[in-house]
Design a protein around this motif. Structure first.
Motif, mmCIF file in Angstrom:
data_model
loop_
_atom_site.group_PDB
_atom_site.id
_atom_site.type_symbol
_atom_site.label_atom_id
_atom_site.label_comp_id
_atom_site.label_asym_id
_atom_site.label_seq_id
_atom_site.Cartn_x
_atom_site.Cartn_y
_atom_site.Cartn_z
ATOM 1 N N PRO A 126 0.829 -1.203 0.000
ATOM 2 C CA PRO A 126 0.000 0.000 0.000
ATOM 3 C C PRO A 126 0.869 1.262 0.000
ATOM 4 O O PRO A 126 2.074 1.177 0.258
ATOM 5 N N VAL A 127 0.260 2.373 -0.246
ATOM 6 C CA VAL A 127 1.013 3.637 -0.169
ATOM 7 C C VAL A 127 1.488 3.862 1.261
ATOM 8 O O VAL A 127 0.911 3.334 2.209
ATOM 9 N N ASN A 128 2.554 4.599 1.384
ATOM 10 C CA ASN A 128 3.123 4.925 2.697
ATOM 11 C C ASN A 128 3.561 3.682 3.480
ATOM 12 O O ASN A 128 3.478 3.640 4.702
ATOM 13 N N PHE A 129 4.026 2.711 2.779
ATOM 14 C CA PHE A 129 4.389 1.454 3.430
ATOM 15 C C PHE A 129 5.506 1.640 4.455
ATOM 16 O O PHE A 129 5.391 1.250 5.610
ATOM 17 N N THR A 130 6.594 2.269 4.040
ATOM 18 C CA THR A 130 7.730 2.457 4.934
ATOM 19 C C THR A 130 7.361 3.342 6.122
ATOM 20 O O THR A 130 7.732 3.087 7.258
ATOM 21 N N TYR A 131 6.613 4.373 5.807
ATOM 22 C CA TYR A 131 6.210 5.308 6.869
ATOM 23 C C TYR A 131 5.428 4.567 7.944
ATOM 24 O O TYR A 131 5.703 4.675 9.125
ATOM 25 N N ASP A 132 4.448 3.806 7.511
ATOM 26 C CA ASP A 132 3.628 3.046 8.456
ATOM 27 C C ASP A 132 4.483 2.116 9.300
ATOM 28 O O ASP A 132 4.317 2.004 10.505
ATOM 29 N N LEU A 133 5.409 1.457 8.617
ATOM 30 C CA LEU A 133 6.236 0.461 9.308
ATOM 31 C C LEU A 133 7.086 1.114 10.379
ATOM 32 O O LEU A 133 7.188 0.640 11.509
ATOM 33 N N THR A 155 3.459 -0.771 12.416
ATOM 34 C CA THR A 155 2.709 -1.840 11.768
ATOM 35 C C THR A 155 2.404 -1.463 10.334
ATOM 36 O O THR A 155 2.065 -0.329 10.048
ATOM 37 N N ALA A 156 2.612 -2.388 9.457
ATOM 38 C CA ALA A 156 2.326 -2.123 8.057
ATOM 39 C C ALA A 156 1.753 -3.392 7.451
ATOM 40 O O ALA A 156 1.993 -4.490 7.940
ATOM 41 N N GLN A 157 0.986 -3.219 6.408
ATOM 42 C CA GLN A 157 0.336 -4.379 5.814
ATOM 43 C C GLN A 157 0.822 -4.639 4.404
ATOM 44 O O GLN A 157 1.052 -3.707 3.628
#
Lengths: 368, 247
Positions: A101-108, A113-115
């Motif tokens: 998904p967008v913003n993957f690294t940011y979320d992680l 947590t990232a999906q």
């Protein structure tokens, strides 16, 4: 002794002059090991996948590299929309799609947590679930790397470790099975056919009228096949180590000793078959039908014994190859020593002794 | 009278209710060519197998080359040669390998084997084919070779079970020349056959009918006794009463 050697030499002539025997002896193991090792593996290699990367950032790129580096996957292309993924699945071009998904690294990094979405073609459910397992473990592997380098507070991750076979290789199951199959087949078939051949040709009568001890006839027939089986075994092991990356974690000497035991079991079985039949065809049919099928079914290398109904599990205990299979797996894969396999060895010794006694008894009756 | 090398007394073999050989009694003398005749199923092979130690008699006595058939089979085996009905050399071995093998299992030394095989090859005219597989030779040659191999260890007696089946009369004649040669050397020949011309070559013959020895004498005496011109007629006269059908 000299008489014995004369006889053994004659047996070697028989083996080396018959191209069919030679093919059987050396072609069969090579064909089987390559067949089982490559064609019949349940490991999935080079599955075509697509990456749909909405994030296009550091983390998504690195995971993509990791997936590309694995020899389970080969990345077909990178797509941009879900629409295209569906089309690719419908066309049967791919087995798995990985969507970031967008913003993957940011979320992680910030939300901890990232999906990642894994879409698998579940038309073949086994392949589907295997592929998602592979992908999940690769992603988890990356997660570990990130956690270590950023020294973030510990987050809970489930760790699945596959004991003894971390890569879930199918070869580890097949090689011991093929070893059992080939040794049984070659030894039983060859001895029974070669003894029955003497009967059919009428040479057995001549041998029995001669002062040559009839038991030595049997023994001298066993010697060449014993020797050739050991060569066979070495070929199988070399092929599996160098071609199929199969480990031998335990003692090679122990492995050869246990294999010798199975060879003797097979020779005894071959002798028994030859005593009960009068023609080469019958002997061959009995050896093939009576051995090939039970060895394939009841050894546990093709079909798990645990899933079989109780009566079949009981029958499986009568198949010598089953015990040998356990022994070989213990030595080669788990690297265990004799102390862990003495029970199986004892069972095999018991079977061998029984077969030898019965077949020698039967052989004696035929002389009367 | 010459020494007795085979002495059978009331030798009997039963298979369940069936009596394959019923109290057969005869003597064979040293150096003799003894023809053992009978129709198919008359019990010839059974009788011969008992004499060779391949099969244990149900009752009766027999002494072969001075040894008891029950207790001294090992000594008997050293003193007899055997050529079976089926052609009995290894087809996938060469001529010389066959000779070496059979010489070897009879315990001959390498030197003996070498000497004997040279003589044998000379005698049979096999010089060009010693390294050929036996399977590629014509049947007549195989049979001659098979016979020579059976007498390689110079046994006292040689048993031949229908040795000339399936070959032409000329080859059969040559085969019998070999038999005479062996007989001249003092080897006793015990031979079963179907061919009545071969029966004429024997010193004495016995006729088996339904497991019993019906007649035993020289061919000329038998012809006289049955007022027959040929052995064929003698055979026919004797075998006519047979109840067992051939197999």
């Amino acid at each position: 002794m000299k008489q014995f050697l004369t006889f053994v030499r004659k047996e070697f002539y028989h083996v080396f002059r018959d191209s069919k025997t030679m093919l059987m002896l050396f072609g069969l193991p090579i064909a089987q090991i390559t067949l089982f090792g490559f064609a019949l593996t349940n490991e999935i290699k080079d599955s075509k996948i697509v990456i749909c990367d909405y994030a296009k950032d550091e983390a998504s790129q690195q995971i993509t590299y990791k997936l590309a580096a694995s020899n389970n996957f080969s990345i077909e292309e990178s797509l941009l929309s879900h629409q295209q993924i569906e089309e690719a699945f419908k066309a049967g071009k791919i087995k798995l799609a990985v969507v970031f998904p967008v913003n993957f690294t940011y979320d992680l990094l910030h939300l901890n947590t990232a999906q990642v979405q894994l879409i698998a073609d579940a038309a073949d459910p086994n392949t589907g679930s295997t592929l998602t397992t592979y992908a999940t473990s690769i992603i988890r592997d990356y997660q570990q790397d990130v956690l270590q380098s950023k020294s973030l507070p510990l987050s809970i991750t489930t760790e699945i470790r596959m004991l003894y076979n971390p890569e879930l290789k199918g070869v580890t199951n097949f090689v011991p099975g093929v070893m059992a199959l080939v040794l049984m087949l070659v030894c039983v078939l060859m001895t029974s056919v070669s003894i029955v051949k003497e009967k059919e040709m009428g040479t057995m009568e001549v041998l029995l009228v001669s002062p040559f001890n009839p038991f030595l006839v049997i023994l001298s027939k066993a010697v060449p096949y014993f020797a050739l089986s050991l060569i066979n075994l070495s070929v199988i092991l070399l092929l599996s180590v160098f071609l199929l990356d199969m480990p031998i974690n335990g003692s090679v000497v122990l492995l050869f000793a246990e294999s010798s035991l199975l060879i003797v079991t097979s020779l005894a079985l071959g002798l028994l078959i030859s005593n009960s039949t009068a023609s080469q065809q019958t002997a061959m049919l009995l050896s093939l039908m009576g051995l090939l099928v039970p060895t394939m079914l009841f050894t546990g290398f093709m079909f798990p014994l645990e899933n079989m109904p109780m009566p079949l599990q009981v029958i499986a205990n009568l198949v010598p190859a089953k015990w040998y299979y356990i022994i070989v797996k213990s030595i080669m894969i788990k690297g265990l020593g004799f102390s862990s396999i003495w029970k199986e060895t004892l069972i095999l010794v018991g079977m061998t002794t029984f077969l030898l006694v019965v077949s020698f008894k039967k052989f004696k009756i035929r002389l009367g | 009278m010459a020494e007795i090398v085979i002495k059978a007394e009331k030798l009997t073999k039963r298979f369940g209710d069936f009596i394959a050989a019923n109290e057969i009694t005869f003597d064979v003398y040293a150096g003799e060519i003894f023809g053992f005749l009978g129709a198919n199923g008359a019990g010839k092979t059974t009788a011969m197998r008992m004499l060779c130690g391949l099969s244990t008699p149900s009752s009766g006595k027999a002494i072969i080359a001075g040894f008891d058939i029950y207790k001294q089979t090992e000594s008997i085996k050293k003193n007899i040669g055997y050529m079976s009905q089926k052609f009995s050399l290894y087809e996938d071995l060469t001529v010389i390998e066959n000779i070496t093998f059979f010489g070897g299992i009879y315990g001959l030394s390498d030197k003996e084997i070498k000497e004997k095989s040279e003589i044998l090859i000379q005698q049979l005219g096999l010089q060009g084919v010693t390294k050929k597989l036996v399977g590629s030779l014509p049947l007549g040659w195989k049979q001659k070779l098979s016979f020579s191999v059976a007498v390689l260890h110079e046994p006292k007696i040689v048993f031949l079970d229908e040795p000339t089946g399936g070959v032409d009369p000329v080859t059969r004649r040559q085969f019998w020349d070999l038999i005479y040669e062996a007989s001249d050397k003092g080897i006793t020949i015990f031979v079963t056959t179907h061919y009545m011309d071969e029966a004429e070559y024997c010193n004495r013959i016995s006729m088996m009918v339904d497991g019993v020895v019906k007649a035993l004498d020289t061919p000329s005496n038998l012809k006289q006794e049955f007022a027959a011109g040929t052995m064929d007629e003698v055979f026919f006269e004797l075998a006519r009463g047979a109840k067992r059908k051939g197999d």
